[in-house]
Write a protein that holds these residues in place. Structure first.
Motif, short mmCIF file in Angstrom:
data_model
loop_
_atom_site.label_atom_id
_atom_site.label_comp_id
_atom_site.label_asym_id
_atom_site.label_seq_id
_atom_site.Cartn_x
_atom_site.Cartn_y
_atom_site.Cartn_z
N MET A 1 66.41 -46.05 -49.47
CA MET A 1 67.17 -44.81 -49.65
C MET A 1 68.32 -44.77 -48.64
O MET A 1 68.12 -45.05 -47.45
CB MET A 1 66.25 -43.59 -49.44
CG MET A 1 66.93 -42.25 -49.61
SD MET A 1 65.76 -40.86 -49.61
CE MET A 1 65.12 -40.96 -47.94
N PRO A 2 69.54 -44.43 -49.08
CA PRO A 2 70.66 -44.34 -48.14
C PRO A 2 70.43 -43.26 -47.09
O PRO A 2 69.67 -42.32 -47.30
CB PRO A 2 71.85 -43.98 -49.05
CG PRO A 2 71.42 -44.35 -50.43
CD PRO A 2 69.94 -44.17 -50.46
N LYS A 3 71.11 -43.40 -45.96
CA LYS A 3 71.11 -42.35 -44.94
C LYS A 3 72.21 -41.35 -45.29
O LYS A 3 73.28 -41.71 -45.75
CB LYS A 3 71.40 -42.95 -43.56
CG LYS A 3 70.29 -43.78 -42.99
CD LYS A 3 70.65 -44.29 -41.62
CE LYS A 3 71.83 -45.26 -41.69
NZ LYS A 3 72.06 -45.94 -40.40
N TYR A 4 71.91 -40.07 -45.02
CA TYR A 4 72.87 -39.02 -45.31
C TYR A 4 73.09 -38.15 -44.08
O TYR A 4 72.19 -37.98 -43.24
CB TYR A 4 72.38 -38.14 -46.46
CG TYR A 4 72.22 -38.87 -47.77
CD1 TYR A 4 73.33 -39.39 -48.44
CD2 TYR A 4 70.96 -39.04 -48.35
CE1 TYR A 4 73.18 -40.07 -49.65
CE2 TYR A 4 70.82 -39.71 -49.55
CZ TYR A 4 71.94 -40.22 -50.20
OH TYR A 4 71.79 -40.89 -51.38
N PHE A 5 74.29 -37.59 -44.00
CA PHE A 5 74.66 -36.67 -42.92
C PHE A 5 75.49 -35.57 -43.55
O PHE A 5 76.49 -35.85 -44.21
CB PHE A 5 75.47 -37.42 -41.85
CG PHE A 5 75.75 -36.63 -40.60
CD1 PHE A 5 74.91 -36.73 -39.50
CD2 PHE A 5 76.86 -35.80 -40.52
CE1 PHE A 5 75.17 -36.02 -38.34
CE2 PHE A 5 77.13 -35.07 -39.38
CZ PHE A 5 76.29 -35.19 -38.27
N ASP A 6 75.07 -34.32 -43.40
CA ASP A 6 75.82 -33.19 -43.98
C ASP A 6 76.69 -32.58 -42.88
O ASP A 6 76.19 -31.90 -41.98
CB ASP A 6 74.87 -32.14 -44.56
CG ASP A 6 75.61 -31.13 -45.44
OD1 ASP A 6 76.82 -30.90 -45.19
OD2 ASP A 6 74.99 -30.58 -46.37
N PRO A 7 78.02 -32.78 -42.95
CA PRO A 7 78.89 -32.36 -41.85
C PRO A 7 79.41 -30.93 -41.96
O PRO A 7 80.30 -30.55 -41.18
CB PRO A 7 80.05 -33.36 -41.95
CG PRO A 7 80.16 -33.62 -43.41
CD PRO A 7 78.75 -33.58 -43.94
N HIS A 8 78.89 -30.15 -42.91
CA HIS A 8 79.32 -28.75 -43.03
C HIS A 8 78.26 -28.00 -43.81
O HIS A 8 78.23 -28.01 -45.04
CB HIS A 8 80.67 -28.69 -43.76
CG HIS A 8 81.26 -27.31 -43.84
ND1 HIS A 8 82.61 -27.09 -43.87
CD2 HIS A 8 80.69 -26.08 -43.90
CE1 HIS A 8 82.86 -25.79 -43.95
NE2 HIS A 8 81.69 -25.16 -43.97
#
Length: 294
Positions: free
Chosen positions: A1-8
């Motif tokens: 599974m890809p890594k995710y980052f929610d910046p807002h």
């Protein structure tokens, strides 16, 4: 599974269920911009309490579910029009811009594109320049083209380096304006308005992945805190590689905000260890259940 980052994403408006679901979907970190909370604040003290919440309780609450939490601090454009509090808020911002976990000035920008919004946008861009911080800019819901053009003009008038600015809430009409600059390109994915996953994929196919950033901007309105991983799945379905998905949905936002010196990519790529026995000022996110430790 890809890594995710929610910046807002405005987690102060969300539940602990959202944190759990986000972690399960592969989101390892979030950035929470200071924003208008739905009701006008009437004193500078209410801003101070809110900023302290972003730096304290909300960061702690995210850690209870293994998620790294950072924030941006600023006077939002809607409340920049209330001069009874705006000037005082501007005066307290410098003490927050040096605090641990603050990765940018924001979100700032335009709402109705008034002279007051002009003034406070320029003043906060200047603060970011002085503190060598990135900037998160909100483009208006009305007259997006005019607001985006004016935003770019003020950025150039102030003289802040464009690579330190991300212009958010872009769409098919405003993205080309920002492509002519060195600013980063932010897109908010919503269930019914703004951008959809399908439209976002089309923009990535047309313009590529360089400096392209995706967020959920989830708040107290109709929104979805899982829009970043859902965009990732839409990208995979459209033929993008997992590496391309991670570039747009993890590396790009982390690289932009890492310019603050407050965000370490190697660290945020791994979920935080969870110890729900910990408390924040004698408070816990638990409600009687056994604490998770892992």
């Amino acid at each position: 599974m890809p890594k995710y980052f929610d910046p807002h994403i405005h987690m102060v408006s969300r539940t602990t269920d959202d944190y759990q679901n986000m972690a399960a979907a592969g989101i390892t970190g979030v950035i929470e911009p200071a924003f208008w909370q739905g009701q006008a604040r009437t004193s500078v003290g209410s801003f101070v309490d809110y900023f302290d919440t972003l730096l304290g309780w909300e960061r702690f609450r995210a850690s209870m579910f293994g998620i790294h939490h950072f924030c941006t601090i600023g006077l939002n454009p809607k409340e920049a029009n209330d001069l009874s509090v705006a000037n005082e808020v501007l005066e307290v911002l410098p003490r927050y811009l040096v605090k641990d976990g603050v990765v940018a000035v924001g979100e700032i920008g335009y709402d109705d594109i008034t002279p007051e919004e002009d003034r406070f946008l320029a003043a906060q861009l200047e603060l970011a320049r002085q503190f060598n911080l990135p900037v998160l800019v909100h483009t208006p819901h009305r007259d997006k083209i005019g607001g985006t053009k004016r935003t770019l003009a003020v950025i150039r008038e102030v003289g802040i380096a464009e690579h330190l600015v991300i212009i958010d809430h872009l769409n098919e009409l405003t993205l080309p304006l920002v492509l002519d600059s060195d600013c980063w390109r932010g897109h908010s994915i919503y269930p019914n308005t703004k951008m959809s996953e399908t439209r976002m994929v089309a923009l990535l196919q047309q313009y590529g992945t360089e400096k392209m950033v995706v967020n959920s901007a989830a708040d107290w309105g109709i929104s979805d805190p899982l829009k970043v991983p859902k965009t990732g799945q839409a990208m995979l379905d459209a033929g993008f590689s997992e590496a391309q998905v991670e570039k747009v949905l993890f590396h790009n936002p982390v690289d932009f905000f890492a310019q603050s010196g407050q965000l370490d990519k190697a660290l945020v790529g791994t979920p935080l260890p969870i110890d729900q026995r910990r408390q924040w000022q004698e408070n816990s996110a638990l409600r009687g259940q056994d604490p998770v430790i892992k």
